[in-house]
Design a protein around this motif. Structure first.
Motif, PDB file in Angstrom:
ATOM      1  N   ILE A   1       0.839  -1.206   0.000  1.00 50.69           N
ATOM      2  CA  ILE A   1       0.000   0.000   0.000  1.00 50.69           C
ATOM      3  C   ILE A   1       0.873   1.254   0.000  1.00 50.69           C
ATOM      4  O   ILE A   1       0.626   2.200  -0.757  1.00 50.69           O
ATOM      5  CB  ILE A   1      -0.953   0.001   1.215  1.00 50.69           C
ATOM      6  N   LYS A   2       1.916   1.275   0.839  1.00 51.65           N
ATOM      7  CA  LYS A   2       2.808   2.434   0.897  1.00 51.65           C
ATOM      8  C   LYS A   2       3.507   2.663  -0.440  1.00 51.65           C
ATOM      9  O   LYS A   2       3.670   3.798  -0.872  1.00 51.65           O
ATOM     10  CB  LYS A   2       3.834   2.270   2.016  1.00 51.65           C
ATOM     11  N   ALA A   3       3.936   1.592  -1.083  1.00 47.92           N
ATOM     12  CA  ALA A   3       4.608   1.712  -2.372  1.00 47.92           C
ATOM     13  C   ALA A   3       3.643   2.249  -3.435  1.00 47.92           C
ATOM     14  O   ALA A   3       4.006   3.120  -4.226  1.00 47.92           O
ATOM     15  CB  ALA A   3       5.190   0.371  -2.797  1.00 47.92           C
ATOM     16  N   GLU A   4       2.420   1.734  -3.443  1.00 50.35           N
ATOM     17  CA  GLU A   4       1.417   2.229  -4.390  1.00 50.35           C
ATOM     18  C   GLU A   4       1.179   3.717  -4.183  1.00 50.35           C
ATOM     19  O   GLU A   4       1.122   4.485  -5.151  1.00 50.35           O
ATOM     20  CB  GLU A   4       0.103   1.452  -4.239  1.00 50.35           C
ATOM     21  N   ASP A   5       1.060   4.133  -2.926  1.00 57.30           N
ATOM     22  CA  ASP A   5       0.858   5.548  -2.617  1.00 57.30           C
ATOM     23  C   ASP A   5       2.031   6.403  -3.081  1.00 57.30           C
ATOM     24  O   ASP A   5       1.861   7.560  -3.442  1.00 57.30           O
ATOM     25  CB  ASP A   5       0.634   5.758  -1.115  1.00 57.30           C
ATOM     26  N   ALA A   6       3.243   5.824  -3.079  1.00 55.52           N
ATOM     27  CA  ALA A   6       4.451   6.539  -3.491  1.00 55.52           C
ATOM     28  C   ALA A   6       4.701   6.434  -4.999  1.00 55.52           C
ATOM     29  O   ALA A   6       5.649   7.027  -5.507  1.00 55.52           O
ATOM     30  CB  ALA A   6       5.668   5.995  -2.731  1.00 55.52           C
ATOM     31  N   GLY A   7       3.869   5.660  -5.695  1.00 56.45           N
ATOM     32  CA  GLY A   7       4.045   5.495  -7.134  1.00 56.45           C
ATOM     33  C   GLY A   7       5.179   4.556  -7.509  1.00 56.45           C
ATOM     34  O   GLY A   7       5.740   4.653  -8.606  1.00 56.45           O
ATOM     35  N   ILE A   8       5.506   3.641  -6.609  1.00 51.85           N
ATOM     36  CA  ILE A   8       6.587   2.675  -6.844  1.00 51.85           C
ATOM     37  C   ILE A   8       5.980   1.295  -7.065  1.00 51.85           C
ATOM     38  O   ILE A   8       5.118   0.861  -6.302  1.00 51.85           O
ATOM     39  CB  ILE A   8       7.561   2.628  -5.647  1.00 51.85           C
ATOM     40  N   LYS A   9       6.456   0.601  -8.090  1.00 52.83           N
ATOM     41  CA  LYS A   9       6.007  -0.765  -8.349  1.00 52.83           C
ATOM     42  C   LYS A   9       6.876  -1.716  -7.548  1.00 52.83           C
ATOM     43  O   LYS A   9       8.097  -1.708  -7.687  1.00 52.83           O
ATOM     44  CB  LYS A   9       6.117  -1.073  -9.840  1.00 52.83           C
ATOM     45  N   LEU A  10       6.248  -2.538  -6.719  1.00 54.14           N
ATOM     46  CA  LEU A  10       6.978  -3.567  -5.961  1.00 54.14           C
ATOM     47  C   LEU A  10       6.964  -4.872  -6.745  1.00 54.14           C
ATOM     48  O   LEU A  10       5.936  -5.257  -7.298  1.00 54.14           O
ATOM     49  CB  LEU A  10       6.328  -3.810  -4.602  1.00 54.14           C
ATOM     50  N   VAL A  11       8.117  -5.524  -6.768  1.00 55.32           N
ATOM     51  CA  VAL A  11       8.265  -6.790  -7.486  1.00 55.32           C
ATOM     52  C   VAL A  11       8.953  -7.784  -6.557  1.00 55.32           C
ATOM     53  O   VAL A  11       9.916  -7.433  -5.879  1.00 55.32           O
ATOM     54  CB  VAL A  11       9.117  -6.599  -8.767  1.00 55.32           C
ATOM     55  N   MET A  12       8.449  -9.028  -6.544  1.00 52.28           N
ATOM     56  CA  MET A  12       9.098 -10.096  -5.786  1.00 52.28           C
ATOM     57  C   MET A  12       9.945 -10.930  -6.729  1.00 52.28           C
ATOM     58  O   MET A  12       9.464 -11.394  -7.758  1.00 52.28           O
ATOM     59  CB  MET A  12       8.062 -11.016  -5.134  1.00 52.28           C
TER      60      MET A  12
END
Length: 106
Positions: free
Chosen positions: A74-85
């Motif tokens: 959620i924090k990454a989405e709010d920051a406009g960052i795509k999280l990848v595993m």
């Protein structure tokens, strides 16, 4: 595109996002280039520290870690960052991601 990988040694993507005491930053245009290492103060016994990593990577488009929690997502989405595993050697992880992006853009 600016990419960050969570790594204990700069050679392997090998840490959970909330345990990422260091991230390695790369830029990709036509080729991949190393930018810098960023260190983060992470407490060994605390939970939910992914936000610290996300904050230090605020100028990145993509952040790659072995795992991350829902709160970090959620924090990454709010920051406009795509999280990848992903996990493995940094060069292989970055190549997989870039190849995937390039394939999807065709």
């Amino acid at each position: 595109m600016r990419l960050a990988v969570v790594s204990s040694d700069g050679e392997n993507v090998d840490l959970h996002l909330g345990r990422g005491k260091s991230v390695f930053i790369y830029d990709y245009e036509d080729e991949l280039s190393f930018v810098e290492r960023r260190d983060i103060e992470i407490a060994d016994d605390a939970k939910h520290q992914g936000g610290k990593v996300i904050k230090i990577c605020s100028d990145c488009d993509v952040l790659i870690a072995v795992q991350y929690g829902f709160k970090s997502k959620i924090k990454a989405e709010d920051a406009g960052i795509k999280l990848v595993m992903d996990e493995g050697p940094v060069d292989e992880v970055l190549k997989r991601y870039i190849d995937h992006v390039e394939f999807m853009r065709k």
